[in-house]
Write a protein that holds these residues in place. Sequence first.
Motif, mmCIF file in Angstrom:
data_model
loop_
_atom_site.group_PDB
_atom_site.id
_atom_site.type_symbol
_atom_site.label_atom_id
_atom_site.label_comp_id
_atom_site.label_asym_id
_atom_site.label_seq_id
_atom_site.Cartn_x
_atom_site.Cartn_y
_atom_site.Cartn_z
ATOM 1 N N ARG A 32 0.840 -1.217 0.000
ATOM 2 C CA ARG A 32 0.000 0.000 0.000
ATOM 3 C C ARG A 32 0.867 1.255 0.000
ATOM 4 O O ARG A 32 0.622 2.198 -0.749
ATOM 5 C CB ARG A 32 -0.913 0.025 1.227
ATOM 6 C CG ARG A 32 -2.185 -0.725 1.060
ATOM 7 C CD ARG A 32 -3.132 -0.475 2.251
ATOM 8 N NE ARG A 32 -3.969 -1.640 2.406
ATOM 9 C CZ ARG A 32 -3.741 -2.638 3.259
ATOM 10 N NH1 ARG A 32 -2.717 -2.598 4.083
ATOM 11 N NH2 ARG A 32 -4.544 -3.666 3.304
ATOM 12 N N ASN A 33 1.871 1.276 0.861
ATOM 13 C CA ASN A 33 2.737 2.451 0.947
ATOM 14 C C ASN A 33 3.520 2.673 -0.340
ATOM 15 O O ASN A 33 3.707 3.813 -0.766
ATOM 16 C CB ASN A 33 3.680 2.336 2.140
ATOM 17 C CG ASN A 33 2.962 2.541 3.449
ATOM 18 O OD1 ASN A 33 1.875 3.085 3.515
ATOM 19 N ND2 ASN A 33 3.567 2.068 4.522
ATOM 20 N N PHE A 34 3.986 1.587 -0.955
ATOM 21 C CA PHE A 34 4.705 1.725 -2.214
ATOM 22 C C PHE A 34 3.804 2.354 -3.268
ATOM 23 O O PHE A 34 4.188 3.335 -3.915
ATOM 24 C CB PHE A 34 5.228 0.385 -2.730
ATOM 25 C CG PHE A 34 5.727 0.479 -4.151
ATOM 26 C CD1 PHE A 34 6.909 1.131 -4.441
ATOM 27 C CD2 PHE A 34 4.988 -0.048 -5.203
ATOM 28 C CE1 PHE A 34 7.360 1.253 -5.756
ATOM 29 C CE2 PHE A 34 5.435 0.067 -6.511
ATOM 30 C CZ PHE A 34 6.623 0.715 -6.791
ATOM 31 N N TYR A 35 2.619 1.805 -3.475
ATOM 32 C CA TYR A 35 1.748 2.319 -4.534
ATOM 33 C C TYR A 35 1.246 3.728 -4.243
ATOM 34 O O TYR A 35 1.093 4.529 -5.165
ATOM 35 C CB TYR A 35 0.616 1.334 -4.847
ATOM 36 C CG TYR A 35 1.093 0.292 -5.841
ATOM 37 C CD1 TYR A 35 1.167 0.589 -7.192
ATOM 38 C CD2 TYR A 35 1.537 -0.948 -5.419
ATOM 39 C CE1 TYR A 35 1.650 -0.336 -8.110
ATOM 40 C CE2 TYR A 35 2.017 -1.876 -6.328
ATOM 41 C CZ TYR A 35 2.069 -1.561 -7.669
ATOM 42 O OH TYR A 35 2.565 -2.478 -8.577
ATOM 43 N N VAL A 39 2.488 6.074 -7.267
ATOM 44 C CA VAL A 39 1.467 6.717 -8.111
ATOM 45 C C VAL A 39 1.555 8.237 -7.977
ATOM 46 O O VAL A 39 1.486 8.960 -8.978
ATOM 47 C CB VAL A 39 0.054 6.200 -7.766
ATOM 48 C CG1 VAL A 39 -1.014 7.060 -8.424
ATOM 49 C CG2 VAL A 39 -0.089 4.735 -8.189
ATOM 50 N N HIS A 40 1.743 8.719 -6.760
ATOM 51 C CA HIS A 40 1.883 10.169 -6.545
ATOM 52 C C HIS A 40 3.061 10.718 -7.345
ATOM 53 O O HIS A 40 2.956 11.753 -8.007
ATOM 54 C CB HIS A 40 2.054 10.458 -5.052
ATOM 55 C CG HIS A 40 2.269 11.901 -4.754
ATOM 56 N ND1 HIS A 40 3.518 12.467 -4.664
ATOM 57 C CD2 HIS A 40 1.385 12.898 -4.538
ATOM 58 C CE1 HIS A 40 3.403 13.763 -4.417
ATOM 59 N NE2 HIS A 40 2.117 14.044 -4.324
ATOM 60 N N GLU A 92 -5.884 8.753 -8.699
ATOM 61 C CA GLU A 92 -6.656 8.148 -7.610
ATOM 62 C C GLU A 92 -6.133 6.765 -7.227
ATOM 63 O O GLU A 92 -6.432 6.278 -6.135
ATOM 64 C CB GLU A 92 -8.131 8.065 -7.991
ATOM 65 C CG GLU A 92 -8.791 9.419 -8.039
ATOM 66 C CD GLU A 92 -10.284 9.329 -8.258
ATOM 67 O OE1 GLU A 92 -10.855 8.218 -8.194
ATOM 68 O OE2 GLU A 92 -10.888 10.381 -8.497
ATOM 69 N N TRP A 93 -5.400 6.119 -8.100
ATOM 70 C CA TRP A 93 -4.877 4.788 -7.778
ATOM 71 C C TRP A 93 -4.066 4.792 -6.494
ATOM 72 O O TRP A 93 -4.143 3.857 -5.716
ATOM 73 C CB TRP A 93 -4.027 4.247 -8.917
ATOM 74 C CG TRP A 93 -4.795 3.814 -10.125
ATOM 75 C CD1 TRP A 93 -6.117 3.486 -10.204
ATOM 76 C CD2 TRP A 93 -4.277 3.653 -11.436
ATOM 77 N NE1 TRP A 93 -6.441 3.134 -11.482
ATOM 78 C CE2 TRP A 93 -5.332 3.233 -12.270
ATOM 79 C CE3 TRP A 93 -3.021 3.834 -11.997
ATOM 80 C CZ2 TRP A 93 -5.168 2.974 -13.619
ATOM 81 C CZ3 TRP A 93 -2.853 3.575 -13.346
ATOM 82 C CH2 TRP A 93 -3.915 3.145 -14.152
ATOM 83 N N GLY A 94 -3.276 5.819 -6.274
ATOM 84 C CA GLY A 94 -2.446 5.873 -5.077
ATOM 85 C C GLY A 94 -3.230 6.056 -3.794
ATOM 86 O O GLY A 94 -2.755 5.740 -2.713
ATOM 87 N N LYS A 95 -4.459 6.558 -3.911
ATOM 88 C CA LYS A 95 -5.307 6.774 -2.741
ATOM 89 C C LYS A 95 -6.251 5.605 -2.502
ATOM 90 O O LYS A 95 -6.870 5.515 -1.445
ATOM 91 C CB LYS A 95 -6.126 8.049 -2.933
ATOM 92 C CG LYS A 95 -5.275 9.290 -3.098
ATOM 93 C CD LYS A 95 -6.130 10.487 -3.463
ATOM 94 C CE LYS A 95 -5.250 11.631 -3.887
ATOM 95 N NZ LYS A 95 -5.941 12.582 -4.724
#
Length: 145
Positions: A32-35, A39-40, A92-95
Motif C-alpha cells: 500500500r505504501n509503495f503504490y 502513483v503520486h 486516484e490509484w495511489g489513494k
Amino acid sequence: MKHVCVAVLVAFTFITPSRAVWPEKNPAEAVRNFYAWYVHEVANGSRPLEKEREQMRKFVTESLLSRINKMPKGPGGLDGDFFLNGQEVDPEWGKNVAVSNYYLGKTMSKLGVILTGRKLGDRQFEVKVLFQEGAWKIDEVKFSD
C-alpha cells in the motif's frame, strides 16, 4: 486512579510502534505504501525508476530492479509503466489501494492488489514480496491481461 490509567494509556500509545512508522513489517502495508508513493510520484511527472533509485530500493528488491533494467523497451517489450501496466496513470490509484492476502509466509508472501480510479478504471494484479534487509519488498508483479 482514573488519571493514572489515562496517563499510562497515552504513554503506551506513544511508545508502541505504529504501523505507519514501520510498515515494512507487514507485507500488505508495504505494498500500500509503495503504490501510494509511486502513483503520486508518477502522476506528478517524476520517473521514480530512473530518478529515485534509492527510494525504489526501500520498496523493491534489487533483483526486480535489475530485471526491469534488462527488459527491452517499446513495442514488443516493456511498453509503459512496469508497476502500473500502462502508459497513463490515474492519480486516484495511489489513494485507493486494496490488498488481499493470497499467501503469507515468513520470508515470502503473495498478495492480490486492486488500484481503483475513476479516470482509467481499476488495475488488478498479483504481487510477490520478499522479506529482505528487515523489510518487505516487491519482487514480482503479475497482471492478468
